[in-house]
Motif scaffolding. Structure first.
Motif, mmCIF file in Angstrom:
data_model
loop_
_atom_site.group_PDB
_atom_site.id
_atom_site.type_symbol
_atom_site.label_atom_id
_atom_site.label_comp_id
_atom_site.label_asym_id
_atom_site.label_seq_id
_atom_site.Cartn_x
_atom_site.Cartn_y
_atom_site.Cartn_z
ATOM 1 N N THR A 286 0.878 -1.168 0.000
ATOM 2 C CA THR A 286 0.000 0.000 0.000
ATOM 3 C C THR A 286 0.908 1.209 0.000
ATOM 4 O O THR A 286 2.105 1.116 0.320
ATOM 5 C CB THR A 286 -0.917 0.025 1.250
ATOM 6 O OG1 THR A 286 -0.142 -0.325 2.406
ATOM 7 C CG2 THR A 286 -2.077 -0.935 1.109
ATOM 8 N N SER A 287 0.364 2.352 -0.362
ATOM 9 C CA SER A 287 1.206 3.531 -0.539
ATOM 10 C C SER A 287 1.860 3.933 0.782
ATOM 11 O O SER A 287 1.545 3.413 1.855
ATOM 12 C CB SER A 287 0.385 4.688 -1.102
ATOM 13 O OG SER A 287 -0.467 5.223 -0.110
ATOM 14 N N HIS A 288 2.747 4.899 0.673
ATOM 15 C CA HIS A 288 3.622 5.281 1.789
ATOM 16 C C HIS A 288 2.874 5.752 3.032
ATOM 17 O O HIS A 288 3.437 5.791 4.123
ATOM 18 C CB HIS A 288 4.566 6.390 1.313
ATOM 19 C CG HIS A 288 3.841 7.585 0.773
ATOM 20 N ND1 HIS A 288 3.514 8.663 1.539
ATOM 21 C CD2 HIS A 288 3.341 7.842 -0.467
ATOM 22 C CE1 HIS A 288 2.857 9.546 0.799
ATOM 23 N NE2 HIS A 288 2.734 9.069 -0.415
ATOM 24 N N HIS A 289 1.577 6.108 2.904
ATOM 25 C CA HIS A 289 0.854 6.615 4.078
ATOM 26 C C HIS A 289 -0.342 5.726 4.446
ATOM 27 O O HIS A 289 -1.253 6.168 5.141
ATOM 28 C CB HIS A 289 0.384 8.053 3.831
ATOM 29 C CG HIS A 289 -0.659 8.170 2.762
ATOM 30 N ND1 HIS A 289 -2.005 8.278 3.039
ATOM 31 C CD2 HIS A 289 -0.552 8.173 1.413
ATOM 32 C CE1 HIS A 289 -2.676 8.363 1.899
ATOM 33 N NE2 HIS A 289 -1.819 8.291 0.905
ATOM 34 N N GLU A 290 -0.327 4.456 3.977
ATOM 35 C CA GLU A 290 -1.435 3.533 4.269
ATOM 36 C C GLU A 290 -0.884 2.311 5.008
ATOM 37 O O GLU A 290 -0.576 1.298 4.400
ATOM 38 C CB GLU A 290 -2.123 3.114 2.966
ATOM 39 C CG GLU A 290 -2.741 4.281 2.213
ATOM 40 C CD GLU A 290 -3.396 3.846 0.901
ATOM 41 O OE1 GLU A 290 -4.610 4.053 0.762
ATOM 42 O OE2 GLU A 290 -2.680 3.289 0.048
ATOM 43 N N PRO A 291 -0.775 2.399 6.360
ATOM 44 C CA PRO A 291 -0.109 1.321 7.105
ATOM 45 C C PRO A 291 -0.911 0.023 7.162
ATOM 46 O O PRO A 291 -2.134 0.018 7.094
ATOM 47 C CB PRO A 291 0.039 1.912 8.523
ATOM 48 C CG PRO A 291 -0.276 3.373 8.405
ATOM 49 C CD PRO A 291 -1.159 3.523 7.210
ATOM 50 N N LEU A 292 -0.164 -1.055 7.300
ATOM 51 C CA LEU A 292 -0.675 -2.403 7.574
ATOM 52 C C LEU A 292 -1.788 -2.839 6.615
ATOM 53 O O LEU A 292 -2.816 -3.371 7.015
ATOM 54 C CB LEU A 292 -1.102 -2.528 9.051
ATOM 55 C CG LEU A 292 0.083 -2.873 9.982
ATOM 56 C CD1 LEU A 292 1.101 -1.769 10.036
ATOM 57 C CD2 LEU A 292 -0.371 -3.282 11.352
ATOM 58 N N THR A 293 -1.561 -2.575 5.345
ATOM 59 C CA THR A 293 -2.379 -3.020 4.193
ATOM 60 C C THR A 293 -3.754 -2.352 4.135
ATOM 61 O O THR A 293 -4.568 -2.723 3.291
ATOM 62 C CB THR A 293 -2.571 -4.559 4.138
ATOM 63 O OG1 THR A 293 -3.593 -4.940 5.049
ATOM 64 C CG2 THR A 293 -1.284 -5.316 4.407
ATOM 65 N N ARG A 294 -4.030 -1.364 4.967
ATOM 66 C CA ARG A 294 -5.347 -0.733 4.954
ATOM 67 C C ARG A 294 -5.345 0.484 4.026
ATOM 68 O O ARG A 294 -4.521 1.384 4.168
ATOM 69 C CB ARG A 294 -5.770 -0.275 6.363
ATOM 70 C CG ARG A 294 -5.921 -1.367 7.408
ATOM 71 C CD ARG A 294 -6.854 -2.507 7.043
ATOM 72 N NE ARG A 294 -8.237 -2.149 6.800
ATOM 73 C CZ ARG A 294 -9.234 -2.274 7.669
ATOM 74 N NH1 ARG A 294 -8.995 -2.726 8.898
ATOM 75 N NH2 ARG A 294 -10.473 -1.979 7.345
#
Length: 859
Positions: A262-270
């Protein structure tokens, strides 16, 4: 980590996706007949192999059919095989391949324990009843898939057959030559693209064509990535939810072997869009329980699917976190996230690949000492404009997680969005990514590609280079254009198409189209605007001429990959120059202003006609919406809702004037050495009109050292080429008499103070030092040490990326007229010098965008 000097390179050996051609159209006793005399070899593949391998084998069958009009028979047991068979399988997963390895028919050591490797070879009498087999064996799932798609590419199927309608040429004889054909292991482990900023263009197209960003859409994306030997994807994320909108998306990615992130600001696959208002505030200090549960669900959903998990946190919606965010808070967030990973996966956190993007302000925290667990890949970033912000220090100890780069071909943000058309020079991509690779960045290369189209050419270059950066050098980039044109246009007009690709991207890179206006190019000085328009028109003429000659089936691909970008870019430049002339003549009260007002309307209208053709006529309307990105009428960094025609003025005339436009309307300021001057003793570039202008590649002498050499990167930059030191992974050089330097012979007719304006690519200080430096001097004077990054203000950065040039000025004294030598000393690598303009005390450089044209040179 440190590479040998062949990376300097002026070798011209070509390298495209297929460096070695192993398919021919002639039969021989040694060759393997894939298609011959109206028959095609069967395809033998074990049912126990990966389902993704079986799926891609189906693509190969279809590709062979598209080429030969013959459909290969699929078989799954050796007993069904006769005569000539293609055997496909993964070592350790296919009993057939394992048996061949056990019997020594193929060498298992070539594959065992390797990452994404394949071998393709002819095996005589592999099993009873089979005369000859073509064996495609992979070390793992993707290795086998790459081997299959490699054969597809060899028989003439472009990765862009769907995404750019590149036709598949019919062939009746296809034979594989002997030898072990392999591309080895990739040098960069994860190589991928990020679909981003995808509204309105790609989203409009995807919803009309597929009903959204679902598994039907992603099936085409995954295939494209794998055909170019990529393996990694950040999915579309503007209001999109990859895992939620279609649960089959993740299933299909896993089947194909696409590593998801996921993009650089979307943690833990969310996905960011999954965080609804009901969850409360996106704030770990005040709402940690909701965030922890949200993230836990992401890791549960991930399961065993191959994923690089993004860790860390930015503010809501990719904004900076609150002012003064404590480093301790971020470290605590990552610690919490790793605990979640360990708890849900039931294994130590370091066994799940993770990356932390040092994007914008997060890099500042890292620089101030934020600790990052050693197994996490540090994803370093460019400045969103293709200039790398940070690289590891040369003496830093290796990290288990290594380093990656997040690069951009498209961006939404300041100083302005750029989303409409390809403005990326492969020369600059090579220069920056080669720099990164030499500094040991080889774990992840990912690039923001916007809507995928119209970035086809730089996407393939980026993924090709990521497979093996060592195959690319300054001397063979030119050949890449040729190879790409040849592969996609059936070897028709190859050199001319390559030249157009090279020049339209060069011209477009001078300034993003969204930043252009009537003031960009001067209509009064150096004949600049006329020359720019004329250069684009030459490309238009060449592209139109090729289009007329092309075989009809290639015209759709040509429009997408070559003709449209040339016509649309040329039209836009011509429109802004017409606006400038309208404004000038209106201010002078001249009737010709009215002609230009009409011309602006006509050219503005033509822009929409070109787009309309792309959407409604091209490929029977297949690409509706895909070029709907607005690009005319910006007044701040954010795009206008629709294209807005530039303002023009008309003149009311009491007495009718002659409105013909005379040539003298556009004063020419070409270099014109006074013919009465005695030039007998003159050497080098000659002062005229108070200046000397020099293209960097036209040095008189290049002094190299054992460690570094001056390397010209042809075509890089706004006017000619760039010159830089290679290799780049060296410590700063102390200036001495033996220092690497470029020397330029110049001749002054005047004396006194002079200003030397050095034009550079807008490289950023990627080190922890106070800046990248160079030395500059005339003759035997002590060199001035210039800090290229002395002014690192936001304003200075925004100006240099908008202009795609950084101009640094130094002042020197010329004691007497005559011949002199300007010396440019290399101190830090990675500075790319494009041009030098010397301004004399009496002289005045006229205002222009590209600077004065090159001065007369007397050898």
């Amino acid at each position: 980590m440190f590479l040998s000097l062949f990376l300097l390179g002026l070798s011209t050996k070509s390298y495209a996706i297929n460096p070695e051609k192993y398919i021919v159209n002639q039969a021989s006793a040694e060759n393997f007949p894939l298609v011959s005399k109206g028959k095609t070899a069967s395809i033998l593949i074990s049912k126990t192999d990966f389902s993704g391998v079986l799926k891609v084998a189906g693509h190969l069958e279809n590709d062979i059919f598209q080429v030969s009009d013959l459909h290969p028979k699929r078989i799954s047991a050796i007993s069904e095989a006769r005569d000539f068979v293609v055997i496909i399988g993964t070592l350790g997963k296919s009993k057939i391949i394992d048996q061949l390895a056990k019997e020594g028919k193929i060498n298992a050591n070539e594959l065992r324990g390797k990452w994404e490797k394949f071998t393709t070879q002819i095996v005589e009498n592999p099993f009873k009843g089979i005369k000859k087999a073509l064996v495609i064996a992979g070390s793992d799932k993707r290795g086998t898939i790459y081997g299959i798609y490699d054969l597809s590419n060899q028989i003439g199927v472009s990765p862009w057959y769907y995404w750019a309608d590149v036709p598949i040429k019919k062939q009746s004889e296809l034979h594989v030559v002997p030898g072990i054909h392999s591309q080895g292991e990739p040098k960069v482990k994860y190589r991928g693209i990020f679909i981003n900023d995808e509204a309105p263009a790609l989203s409009g197209w995807a919803f009309e064509k597929y009903g959204g960003f679902n598994s039907k859409f992603y099936d085409k994306v995954f295939e494209l990535i794998l055909r170019m030997k990529g393996n990694y994807l950040w999915p579309a994320m503007w209001g999109r939810m990859f895992y939620v909108e279609d649960p089959q998306n993740a299933v299909l990615a896993n089947e194909y072997g696409i590593v998801m992130g996921t993009s650089h600001h979307e943690p833990l696959t969310r996905a960011h869009a999954e965080w609804g208002k009901s969850n409360g505030k996106w704030d770990f200090n005040t709402n940690s329980e909701a965030l922890i549960n949200f993230w836990k669900d992401g890791i549960k959903r991930m399961g065993n699917n191959e994923t690089i998990v993004t860790v860390g946190m930015r503010g809501d919606g990719d904004e900076p976190m609150t002012e003064g965010t404590a480093i301790g808070l971020l470290e605590n967030i990552v610690k919490t996230q790793r605990n979640i990973i360990a708890e849900i996966t039931n294994k130590p956190a370091e066994e799940t690949p993770q990356m932390w993007a040092l994007y914008k302000e997060v890099q500042d925290y890292y620089d101030k000492g934020m600790t990052v667990p050693d197994d996490i890949t540090l994803l370093l970033c460019d400045d969103n404009w293709g200039n790398i912000r940070k690289l590891p220090e040369l003496d830093s100890k290796p990290r288990k997680g290594g380093y990656g780069i997040y690069y951009h071909f498209d961006y939404v943000g300041g100083p302005r969005n750029y989303k409409w058309i390809n403005t990326n020079q492969i020369e600059r991509i090579w220069e920056q990514m080669n720099l990164a690779y030499q500094y040991g960045v080889d774990k992840i290369w990912i690039v923001n590609v916007g809507d995928i189209k119209p970035m086809e050419f730089p996407i393939e270059f980026f993924l090709d280079m990521a497979w093996n950066p060592e195959k690319f050098n300054a001397g063979n980039l030119d050949q890449y254009y040729v190879n790409w044109a040849k592969e996609n246009f059936g070897d028709q007009n190859t050199n001319d198409i390559a030249e157009i690709l090279k020049l339209y991207t060069k011209y477009n890179s001078r300034r993003k189209p969204e930043l252009l206006d009537s003031k960009t190019y001067s209509i009064t000085n150096y004949n600049e605007a006329e020359k720019v328009v004329e250069d684009y028109k030459k490309l238009v003429q060449k592209a139109n001429s090729i289009n007329k000659k092309l075989h009809p089936e290639y015209k759709d691909a040509f429009y997408q990959l070559v003709l449209f970008p040339v016509l649309a870019s040329s039209n836009l430049i011509e429109m802004y120059v017409a606006v400038a002339k309208n404004q000038l003549y209106a201010s002078q009260g001249r009737a010709s202003a009215n002609l230009y007002a009409e011309k602006v309307k006509e050219l503005f209208g033509r822009d929409s006609l070109l787009t309309n053709y792309y959407h409604t006529k091209l490929a029977n309307g297949k690409w509706n919406h895909i070029m709907s990105q607005t690009h005319i009428g910006y007044d701040n960094w954010q795009q206008p809702d629709k294209n807005i025609i530039p303002q023009t003025k008309t003149i009311e005339l009491a007495i009718k004037e002659v409105t013909k436009i005379a040539a003298e309307d556009f004063p020419k300021s070409e270099t014109s050495i006074n013919k009465n001057r005695d030039l007998y003793h003159v050497r080098g570039f000659v002062e005229d009109n108070g200046y000397i202008s020099i293209e960097s590649k036209n040095y008189s002498r290049a002094i190299n050292s054992d460690a570094v050499k001056w390397t010209t990167i042809p075509n890089l930059g706004r006017t000619e080429s760039g010159v830089t030191l290679k290799p780049s992974n060296i410590k700063p050089i102390e200036i001495s008499e033996q220092s690497p330097r470029l020397e330029y012979d110049v001749h002054f007719f005047s004396k006194g103070n002079v200003k030397v304006h050095a034009y550079f690519s807008p490289t950023i200080n990627f080190t922890t030092r106070d800046g990248l430096k160079y030395g500059i001097a005339f003759d035997e004077e002590k060199p001035q040490i210039i800090n290229f990054n002395a002014d690192n203000s936001e304003k200075n950065w925004a100006e240099s990326v908008a202009n795609n040039i950084k101009i640094i000025t130094s002042v020197h004294t010329i004691e007497k007229a005559g011949n002199h030598v300007l010396k440019f000393y290399g101190i830090d690598p990675a500075l790319v010098l494009q041009k030098i303009v010397i301004e004399t005390e009496e002289g005045k450089i006229l205002k222009s965008y590209l600077g004065p044209p090159e001065s007369f040179r007397k050898e």
